[in-house]
Design a protein around this motif. Sequence first.
Motif, PDB file in Angstrom:
ATOM      1  N   ILE A 314     -24.703  -2.255 -21.437  1.00 24.07           N
ATOM      2  CA  ILE A 314     -24.692  -2.557 -19.998  1.00 24.07           C
ATOM      3  C   ILE A 314     -26.045  -3.111 -19.535  1.00 24.07           C
ATOM      4  CG2 ILE A 314     -22.809  -1.036 -19.297  1.00 24.07           C
ATOM      5  CD1 ILE A 314     -24.875   1.121 -18.675  1.00 24.07           C
ATOM      6  N   ALA A 315     -26.805  -3.679 -20.466  1.00 24.40           N
ATOM      7  CA  ALA A 315     -28.079  -4.301 -20.113  1.00 24.40           C
ATOM      8  C   ALA A 315     -27.823  -5.638 -19.422  1.00 24.40           C
ATOM      9  CB  ALA A 315     -28.924  -4.511 -21.358  1.00 24.40           C
ATOM     10  N   PRO A 316     -28.400  -5.861 -18.235  1.00 19.96           N
ATOM     11  CA  PRO A 316     -28.212  -7.150 -17.548  1.00 19.96           C
ATOM     12  C   PRO A 316     -28.782  -8.309 -18.361  1.00 19.96           C
ATOM     13  CG  PRO A 316     -29.129  -5.492 -16.064  1.00 19.96           C
ATOM     14  CD  PRO A 316     -29.200  -4.920 -17.448  1.00 19.96           C
ATOM     15  N   ARG A 317     -28.067  -9.418 -18.363  1.00 21.36           N
ATOM     16  CA  ARG A 317     -28.506 -10.622 -19.059  1.00 21.36           C
ATOM     17  C   ARG A 317     -29.048 -11.669 -18.094  1.00 21.36           C
ATOM     18  NH1 ARG A 317     -24.662  -7.949 -21.341  1.00 21.36           N
ATOM     19  NH2 ARG A 317     -24.416  -7.809 -23.596  1.00 21.36           N
ATOM     20  N   ILE A 318     -28.587 -11.632 -16.859  1.00 19.18           N
ATOM     21  CA  ILE A 318     -29.033 -12.549 -15.821  1.00 19.18           C
ATOM     22  C   ILE A 318     -29.166 -11.753 -14.523  1.00 19.18           C
ATOM     23  CG2 ILE A 318     -28.076 -14.677 -16.792  1.00 19.18           C
ATOM     24  CD1 ILE A 318     -25.600 -14.270 -15.059  1.00 19.18           C
ATOM     25  N   SER A 319     -29.620 -12.416 -13.461  1.00 23.51           N
ATOM     26  CA  SER A 319     -29.742 -11.752 -12.163  1.00 23.51           C
ATOM     27  C   SER A 319     -29.571 -12.786 -11.054  1.00 23.51           C
ATOM     28  CB  SER A 319     -31.104 -11.067 -12.045  1.00 23.51           C
ATOM     29  OG  SER A 319     -31.256 -10.440 -10.794  1.00 23.51           O
ATOM     30  N   LEU A 320     -28.324 -12.939 -10.605  1.00 22.81           N
ATOM     31  CA  LEU A 320     -28.014 -13.916  -9.564  1.00 22.81           C
ATOM     32  C   LEU A 320     -27.436 -13.223  -8.333  1.00 22.81           C
ATOM     33  CD1 LEU A 320     -26.199 -16.780 -11.537  1.00 22.81           C
ATOM     34  CD2 LEU A 320     -28.522 -16.835 -10.600  1.00 22.81           C
ATOM     35  N   PRO A 321     -27.842 -13.633  -7.129  1.00 19.92           N
ATOM     36  CA  PRO A 321     -27.167 -13.121  -5.934  1.00 19.92           C
ATOM     37  C   PRO A 321     -25.761 -13.705  -5.851  1.00 19.92           C
ATOM     38  CG  PRO A 321     -28.737 -14.836  -5.320  1.00 19.92           C
ATOM     39  CD  PRO A 321     -28.913 -14.599  -6.793  1.00 19.92           C
ATOM     40  N   ILE A 322     -24.804 -12.847  -5.564  1.00 19.85           N
ATOM     41  CA  ILE A 322     -23.403 -13.265  -5.523  1.00 19.85           C
ATOM     42  C   ILE A 322     -22.764 -12.743  -4.235  1.00 19.85           C
ATOM     43  CG2 ILE A 322     -21.115 -12.908  -6.564  1.00 19.85           C
ATOM     44  CD1 ILE A 322     -22.742 -14.776  -8.228  1.00 19.85           C
ATOM     45  N   TYR A 323     -21.948 -13.581  -3.612  1.00 13.57           N
ATOM     46  CA  TYR A 323     -21.182 -13.138  -2.445  1.00 13.57           C
ATOM     47  C   TYR A 323     -19.715 -13.498  -2.660  1.00 13.57           C
ATOM     48  CZ  TYR A 323     -20.027 -12.006   2.386  1.00 13.57           C
ATOM     49  OH  TYR A 323     -19.488 -11.425   3.509  1.00 13.57           O
ATOM     50  N   ALA A 324     -18.840 -12.545  -2.378  1.00 11.65           N
ATOM     51  CA  ALA A 324     -17.392 -12.784  -2.435  1.00 11.65           C
ATOM     52  C   ALA A 324     -16.830 -12.673  -1.028  1.00 11.65           C
ATOM     53  CB  ALA A 324     -16.712 -11.790  -3.355  1.00 11.65           C
ATOM     54  N   ALA A 325     -16.200 -13.751  -0.569  1.00 16.86           N
ATOM     55  CA  ALA A 325     -15.598 -13.787   0.766  1.00 16.86           C
ATOM     56  C   ALA A 325     -14.080 -13.787   0.641  1.00 16.86           C
ATOM     57  CB  ALA A 325     -16.059 -15.042   1.510  1.00 16.86           C
ATOM     58  N   TYR A 326     -13.415 -12.993   1.480  1.00 13.28           N
ATOM     59  CA  TYR A 326     -11.960 -12.828   1.418  1.00 13.28           C
ATOM     60  C   TYR A 326     -11.292 -13.318   2.698  1.00 13.28           C
ATOM     61  CZ  TYR A 326     -12.322 -10.050  -2.835  1.00 13.28           C
ATOM     62  OH  TYR A 326     -12.548  -9.637  -4.123  1.00 13.28           O
ATOM     63  N   LEU A 327     -10.100 -13.873   2.527  1.00  9.81           N
ATOM     64  CA  LEU A 327      -9.338 -14.435   3.637  1.00  9.81           C
ATOM     65  C   LEU A 327      -8.201 -13.504   4.031  1.00  9.81           C
ATOM     66  CD1 LEU A 327      -8.803 -16.995   5.437  1.00  9.81           C
ATOM     67  CD2 LEU A 327      -7.220 -17.733   3.642  1.00  9.81           C
ATOM     68  N   VAL A 328      -8.132 -13.172   5.316  1.00  6.58           N
ATOM     69  CA  VAL A 328      -6.985 -12.454   5.864  1.00  6.58           C
ATOM     70  C   VAL A 328      -6.299 -13.374   6.866  1.00  6.58           C
ATOM     71  CG1 VAL A 328      -7.969 -10.159   5.517  1.00  6.58           C
ATOM     72  CG2 VAL A 328      -8.404 -11.364   7.672  1.00  6.58           C
ATOM     73  N   SER A 329      -5.068 -13.033   7.219  1.00 10.46           N
ATOM     74  CA  SER A 329      -4.295 -13.903   8.111  1.00 10.46           C
ATOM     75  C   SER A 329      -4.166 -13.282   9.505  1.00 10.46           C
ATOM     76  CB  SER A 329      -2.898 -14.146   7.528  1.00 10.46           C
ATOM     77  OG  SER A 329      -2.112 -14.896   8.438  1.00 10.46           O
ATOM     78  N   PRO A 330      -4.355 -14.102  10.554  1.00 10.35           N
ATOM     79  CA  PRO A 330      -4.184 -13.589  11.913  1.00 10.35           C
ATOM     80  C   PRO A 330      -2.729 -13.519  12.351  1.00 10.35           C
ATOM     81  CG  PRO A 330      -4.836 -15.885  11.985  1.00 10.35           C
ATOM     82  CD  PRO A 330      -4.838 -15.502  10.537  1.00 10.35           C
ATOM     83  N   ILE A 331      -1.816 -14.083  11.534  1.00  9.76           N
ATOM     84  CA  ILE A 331      -0.383 -14.041  11.863  1.00  9.76           C
ATOM     85  C   ILE A 331       0.408 -13.668  10.615  1.00  9.76           C
ATOM     86  CG2 ILE A 331      -0.546 -15.750  13.728  1.00  9.76           C
ATOM     87  CD1 ILE A 331       0.617 -17.827  11.764  1.00  9.76           C
ATOM     88  N   SER A 332       1.619 -13.176  10.826  1.00 10.79           N
ATOM     89  CA  SER A 332       2.511 -12.866   9.712  1.00 10.79           C
ATOM     90  C   SER A 332       3.638 -13.892   9.668  1.00 10.79           C
ATOM     91  CB  SER A 332       3.085 -11.458   9.866  1.00 10.79           C
ATOM     92  OG  SER A 332       3.848 -11.358  11.061  1.00 10.79           O
ATOM     93  N   GLY A 333       4.242 -14.043   8.499  1.00  9.85           N
ATOM     94  CA  GLY A 333       5.340 -14.992   8.368  1.00  9.85           C
ATOM     95  C   GLY A 333       5.490 -15.463   6.934  1.00  9.85           C
ATOM     96  N   ARG A 334       6.272 -16.517   6.770  1.00  7.98           N
ATOM     97  CA  ARG A 334       6.562 -17.071   5.456  1.00  7.98           C
ATOM     98  C   ARG A 334       5.576 -18.193   5.134  1.00  7.98           C
ATOM     99  NH1 ARG A 334       9.340 -14.322   2.054  1.00  7.98           N
ATOM    100  NH2 ARG A 334      10.800 -13.845   3.746  1.00  7.98           N
ATOM    101  N   LEU A 335       4.972 -18.137   3.931  1.00 10.73           N
ATOM    102  CA  LEU A 335       3.987 -19.138   3.542  1.00 10.73           C
ATOM    103  C   LEU A 335       4.668 -20.455   3.168  1.00 10.73           C
ATOM    104  CD1 LEU A 335       0.990 -19.752   2.938  1.00 10.73           C
ATOM    105  CD2 LEU A 335       1.430 -19.027   0.573  1.00 10.73           C
TER     106      LEU A 335
END
Length: 404
Positions: A314-335
């Motif tokens: 489990i020794a780190p090989r690199i060191s990069l800042p990472i961000y994960a952004a997720y999408l939610v829906s403001p409405i429900s329905g059929r895609l």
Amino acid sequence: MKTIVFLNTQKSGSSRDALLAAKELGYEVILITDRLSISDNRDEFPEVTEMIYGDVKNLKYLRYKIYSLMKEGYEIDAIVSFNDGDVYHASLLADEFSVGRFSTVAYKCMEDKILSRLCLRGTPYNPYHKIININANILDHDIFSHLPLVMKNPLSTGSKEVFIVNNNLEFFERMDYLFKNRVKYILLEEYLKGPQYLVETMVIKGKVHIIAVIEQDIYMYKGRSIVVGYNLHYDYNPDFYKGLETAVNDIIKHFELENGTCHLELRYINKQWKLIEINPRISGSGMNEMIRYSLGINLVKETLKLALGLEVDIAPRISLPIYAAYLVSPISGRLLKVTGKQSALESDGVISVYVKPKKGSQIYLPTSMGHRYARVIATGKSPFEAKINARSALDKIKLHILKD
């Protein structure tokens, strides 16, 4: 045939990464699942040697199936799960079949949120909390004086039955909902305002290794807390990190976890760490991918090696800042369709783009973590730039929905 048995998986994310990692390690992969969405799409899982559809919550059934696999010539080297709610059963079965290497009792206490609070009884890491049942006299001023509260099914997974209640009316409405859904006990906890962090750890022979610390961005929808952003970086104040490290080690010590992985969600309130919850596995969705891009560590692969009694790296090989952004829906329905995926993928700093639903899928309002429909993982020269890159790319992805 050297074999690893898995209990349940998702179609993507950490649990799916574990199936692929098992195949890379040279093992036959047996998947037992109770999800028709998985078993009906067997051809989408080429890494799985044999897929069995059955009741994953039924230990008697699981024992029978594992014995049957052994008679077929499979040499069971590990029984594991990376799926919410199935980790304890997998560890218990591994012990019964003499291949267990994880701390099963600790895992049980982590999966049950009432037991989690009992493990931390008398420590500063517990917020105010109360346990009620259907026969209890809940008209207790001690409860209502602490509003707003977080009300949860102690066995809930993916935030499905976790609510913030702000007043007496919401309290009784949510309580009735849970009891009508056959919840026997309800856990009430103080609602804590403050920054929230996710800490991924691996414990080897009692030594706690902090793999990653991730700031979480939370979207509130009708009393539900949905994480829509994960900021994995290393630019923490040394004193702040030292305090976090001390708290994490102390909390895990109270659970008596000797071997295994777990992730903690904590909030920092008035210079004191409070545990929101602890789970006996790596966080799901894109967490393994994030850690791999940020540190060069395939955490699910190393977890499998720990389960197999192999040497872990489990020794780190690199060191990069990472961000994960997720999408939610403001409405429900059929895609109807999804647009912008390629444009997002070509955006600055973007490493990967994942869109979950297919055309014709039902899209829901964000009442659980399962109602996140796209993910962008990006990097940058700084944590802030990584966040901007990920969110800018995510904005290009559009769900075209026929509204209900």
